[in-house]
Design a protein around this motif. Structure first.
Motif, PDB file in Angstrom:
ATOM      1  N   MET A  59       0.827  -1.207   0.000  1.00 20.28           N
ATOM      2  CA  MET A  59       0.000   0.000   0.000  1.00 20.28           C
ATOM      3  C   MET A  59       0.865   1.262   0.000  1.00 20.28           C
ATOM      4  O   MET A  59       0.634   2.192  -0.787  1.00 20.28           O
ATOM      5  CB  MET A  59      -0.923   0.021   1.225  1.00 20.28           C
ATOM      6  N   TYR A  60       1.886   1.281   0.848  1.00 20.66           N
ATOM      7  CA  TYR A  60       2.741   2.469   0.926  1.00 20.66           C
ATOM      8  C   TYR A  60       3.747   2.535  -0.213  1.00 20.66           C
ATOM      9  O   TYR A  60       4.242   3.619  -0.535  1.00 20.66           O
ATOM     10  CB  TYR A  60       3.414   2.541   2.297  1.00 20.66           C
ATOM     11  N   PHE A  61       4.021   1.407  -0.840  1.00 20.68           N
ATOM     12  CA  PHE A  61       4.836   1.426  -2.062  1.00 20.68           C
ATOM     13  C   PHE A  61       4.077   2.179  -3.164  1.00 20.68           C
ATOM     14  O   PHE A  61       4.644   3.041  -3.853  1.00 20.68           O
ATOM     15  CB  PHE A  61       5.142  -0.004  -2.516  1.00 20.68           C
ATOM     16  N   PHE A  62       2.781   1.876  -3.296  1.00 17.55           N
ATOM     17  CA  PHE A  62       1.960   2.567  -4.298  1.00 17.55           C
ATOM     18  C   PHE A  62       1.729   4.032  -3.909  1.00 17.55           C
ATOM     19  O   PHE A  62       1.696   4.911  -4.774  1.00 17.55           O
ATOM     20  CB  PHE A  62       0.621   1.855  -4.471  1.00 17.55           C
ATOM     21  N   LEU A  63       1.597   4.295  -2.610  1.00 11.78           N
ATOM     22  CA  LEU A  63       1.424   5.671  -2.156  1.00 11.78           C
ATOM     23  C   LEU A  63       2.668   6.515  -2.427  1.00 11.78           C
ATOM     24  O   LEU A  63       2.563   7.699  -2.735  1.00 11.78           O
ATOM     25  CB  LEU A  63       1.097   5.701  -0.652  1.00 11.78           C
ATOM     26  N   THR A  64       3.843   5.893  -2.320  1.00  5.65           N
ATOM     27  CA  THR A  64       5.088   6.587  -2.647  1.00  5.65           C
ATOM     28  C   THR A  64       5.108   6.960  -4.130  1.00  5.65           C
ATOM     29  O   THR A  64       5.514   8.063  -4.503  1.00  5.65           O
ATOM     30  CB  THR A  64       6.306   5.704  -2.306  1.00  5.65           C
ATOM     31  N   ASN A  65       4.662   6.022  -4.973  1.00  3.78           N
ATOM     32  CA  ASN A  65       4.550   6.312  -6.407  1.00  3.78           C
ATOM     33  C   ASN A  65       3.552   7.436  -6.653  1.00  3.78           C
ATOM     34  O   ASN A  65       3.800   8.328  -7.480  1.00  3.78           O
ATOM     35  CB  ASN A  65       4.103   5.057  -7.166  1.00  3.78           C
ATOM     36  N   LEU A  66       2.438   7.422  -5.915  1.00  4.60           N
ATOM     37  CA  LEU A  66       1.429   8.476  -6.053  1.00  4.60           C
ATOM     38  C   LEU A  66       2.011   9.831  -5.636  1.00  4.60           C
ATOM     39  O   LEU A  66       1.740  10.854  -6.274  1.00  4.60           O
ATOM     40  CB  LEU A  66       0.196   8.145  -5.203  1.00  4.60           C
ATOM     41  N   SER A  67       2.829   9.823  -4.584  1.00  3.89           N
ATOM     42  CA  SER A  67       3.461  11.070  -4.132  1.00  3.89           C
ATOM     43  C   SER A  67       4.421  11.617  -5.185  1.00  3.89           C
ATOM     44  O   SER A  67       4.479  12.827  -5.416  1.00  3.89           O
ATOM     45  CB  SER A  67       4.204  10.836  -2.815  1.00  3.89           C
ATOM     46  N   LEU A  68       5.174  10.729  -5.826  1.00  4.66           N
ATOM     47  CA  LEU A  68       6.084  11.159  -6.894  1.00  4.66           C
ATOM     48  C   LEU A  68       5.311  11.779  -8.056  1.00  4.66           C
ATOM     49  O   LEU A  68       5.730  12.788  -8.633  1.00  4.66           O
ATOM     50  CB  LEU A  68       6.912   9.968  -7.389  1.00  4.66           C
ATOM     51  N   ILE A  69       4.160  11.171  -8.376  1.00  3.14           N
ATOM     52  CA  ILE A  69       3.300  11.719  -9.438  1.00  3.14           C
ATOM     53  C   ILE A  69       2.790  13.096  -9.044  1.00  3.14           C
ATOM     54  O   ILE A  69       2.832  14.045  -9.832  1.00  3.14           O
ATOM     55  CB  ILE A  69       2.108  10.773  -9.717  1.00  3.14           C
TER      56      ILE A  69
END
Length: 318
Positions: A59-69
């Motif tokens: 979940m936080y791996f995807f959230l990190t990607n979302l933050s980069l976006i």
């Protein structure tokens, strides 16, 4: 001399949000606050996930990607808006405009897919908890994230190339950044092909992403109903409602911009809608998705603030 510059085919002129002075001041302050909030919130989330091993989950791996976006999304647009608000020269080169549109489309398409992947991740975690580690392994998570970035990149490349192959008779863009729908109004040529490609791609990426998100959340909500603890059920509903609110705002505004026919497009409404998904959503995402999480808050309090306070304690030798 000024008029000749206004018709230069090598540059476009962004008309911005408003020409009224006090509204420009309000817009500048508002955009600056939202940009600082979005930037600090998303950077903080990335640092917190890196520092706390408990948060190094799918979940936080995807959230990190979302933050980069979200960082890329805001940084691609807001600084130029701030500069143009206080500057008399609101021109942007053709190349600069193409790069801005390319990054904007890349981030937008990637986020559409990533939000659907995140909803699926929550579905597996809540509805298939015993198989979660197997289904959402590190390899699968990396592949899903790579697919979202790759599809977003390819989609952006196609749209940007098609848009800047058009011949332009006008160079005054009634918008605060380079976005496709306002650009279609500048072309001397019929833009039916461009609009068709935009609508087809939008239906595939935006509608599929939104549909998959809803499909994932339906069984999640049914599972929440089965929770016996009223406190646990209320907490789960609160989280789901927050997530669905952000998702609905993002998908809804994207649909409005990219799935509406050109004949119904309104530049003024388009500006307001664009603000929601380019500035507001990147600001809200880290707050809604993670800042309410106990592990995130504890990491911020214990590791970040404690380290900063320790740095301020004077040495006994001084």
């Amino acid at each position: 001399m000024g008029d000749s510059n206004q018709t230069s085919p090598g540059r476009f002129f962004l008309l911005g949000l408003s020409n009224v002075l006090y509204l420009q001041v309000i817009c500048f302050i508002m955009f600056l606050i939202m940009y600082i909030t979005a930037l600090s919130g998303n950077i903080l989330l990335i640092l917190v996930v890196k520092m706390n091993s408990k948060l190094q989950t799918p979940m936080y791996f995807f959230l990190t990607n979302l933050s980069l976006i979200d960082i890329s999304f805001s940084s691609n647009i807001v600084p130029i808006v701030l500069i143009n608000t206080v500057s008399e020269d609101r021109s942007i080169s053709l190349l600069g405009c193409a790069v801005q549109m390319y990054i904007h489309m890349w981030c937008g398409g990637t986020e559409c897919i990533l939000l659907a992947i995140m909803a699926y991740d929550r579905f597996v975690a809540i509805c298939r908890p015993l198989h979660y580690q197997t289904i959402m392994s590190k390899t699968i998570c990396a592949c899903l994230a790579s697919i979202s970035w790759t599809v977003g990149l390819g989609n952006s490349l196609i749209h940007t190339m098609l848009t800047f192959q058009l011949p332009f008779c006008k160079f005054h863009v009634n918008h605060f950044f380079c976005e496709m729908p306002p650009f279609f109004q500048l072309s001397c040529k019929d833009t039916h092909t461009n609009e068709t490609v935009m609508h087809v791609a939008g239906q595939i990426i935006i509608m599929c992403g939104f549909f998959l998100t809803i499909v994932s959340y339906v069984p999640i909500i049914f599972t929440i109903f089965k929770i016996r603890s009223s406190q646990g059920r209320q907490k789960a509903f609160s989280t789901c409602t927050s997530h669905l609110t952000v998702v609905s705002v993002y998908y809804g505004t994207i649909m409005f911009m990219y799935l509406k026919p050109r004949s119904t497009y309104s530049p003024e409404i388009g500006k307001i809608v664009s603000i929601l998904y380019t500035v507001v959503t990147p600001m809200l995402n880290p707050i809604i998705y993670s800042m309410r999480n106990k592990d995130v808050k504890d990491t911020i309090k214990i590791k970040l603030f404690r380290q900063s306070n320790q740095g301020k304690i004077p040495s006994a030798n001084t």
